[in-house]
Design a protein around this motif. Structure first.
Motif, mmCIF file in Angstrom:
data_model
loop_
_atom_site.group_PDB
_atom_site.id
_atom_site.type_symbol
_atom_site.label_atom_id
_atom_site.label_comp_id
_atom_site.label_asym_id
_atom_site.label_seq_id
_atom_site.Cartn_x
_atom_site.Cartn_y
_atom_site.Cartn_z
ATOM 1 N N ASP A 152 -3.785 6.149 -5.248
ATOM 2 C CA ASP A 152 -2.323 6.082 -5.340
ATOM 3 C C ASP A 152 -1.831 4.867 -6.112
ATOM 4 N N GLY A 153 -2.707 3.864 -6.313
ATOM 5 C CA GLY A 153 -2.311 2.651 -7.013
ATOM 6 C C GLY A 153 -1.279 1.840 -6.256
ATOM 7 N N ARG A 154 -1.494 1.670 -4.941
ATOM 8 C CA ARG A 154 -0.550 0.878 -4.156
ATOM 9 C C ARG A 154 -1.248 0.211 -2.976
ATOM 10 N N ILE A 155 -0.596 -0.831 -2.477
ATOM 11 C CA ILE A 155 -1.048 -1.552 -1.291
ATOM 12 C C ILE A 155 0.103 -1.518 -0.294
ATOM 13 N N ILE A 156 -0.189 -1.150 0.939
ATOM 14 C CA ILE A 156 0.818 -1.135 1.990
ATOM 15 C C ILE A 156 0.396 -2.162 3.042
ATOM 16 N N PHE A 157 1.334 -3.050 3.390
ATOM 17 C CA PHE A 157 1.082 -4.124 4.342
ATOM 18 C C PHE A 157 1.724 -3.796 5.685
ATOM 19 N N TYR A 158 0.989 -4.106 6.771
ATOM 20 C CA TYR A 158 1.462 -3.847 8.130
ATOM 21 C C TYR A 158 1.419 -5.139 8.937
ATOM 22 N N ASP A 159 2.446 -5.366 9.751
ATOM 23 C CA ASP A 159 2.448 -6.551 10.606
ATOM 24 C C ASP A 159 1.594 -6.284 11.853
ATOM 25 N N SER A 160 1.563 -7.255 12.760
ATOM 26 C CA SER A 160 0.680 -7.147 13.934
ATOM 27 C C SER A 160 1.095 -6.057 14.912
#
Length: 96
Positions: free
Chosen positions: A69-77
């Protein structure tokens, strides 16, 4: 949720960026909070990486890079998405 467009020539550069974003989110010291990587596979093919850093009090932030997909998804704790990055240049998952 913040969105950005970035480019990386290799996986190590991408991992450094992810480590910085994850540590900055919770004011963690990058030296004390090493980055852990787990390959994402589709069949036998590696198609990305899951990253996470662990902090005090069972704090764990993570990011998922999908090379397809060419993306990075960030998630918090708590598992809430806090940032998404689109890659204008996507390194191959096996590149350094």
């Amino acid at each position: 949720m913040a969105r950005a467009v970035v480019a990386f020539s290799g996986v190590e550069e991408l991992a450094g960026y992810v480590h910085t974003v994850l540590c900055d989110k919770d004011a963690l010291d990058p030296v004390q909070s090493p980055l852990v990587r787990t390959p994402l596979k589709r069949g036998a093919r590696v198609c990305g990486l899951v990253f996470h850093v662990e902090g005090p009090r069972l704090l764990r932030t993570s990011a998922v890079w999908s090379s397809d997909d060419g993306r990075i998804i960030f998630y918090d704790s708590s598992g809430v998405r806090f940032q998404e990055v689109t890659l204008s240049e996507n390194p191959a998952p096996g590149s350094g």
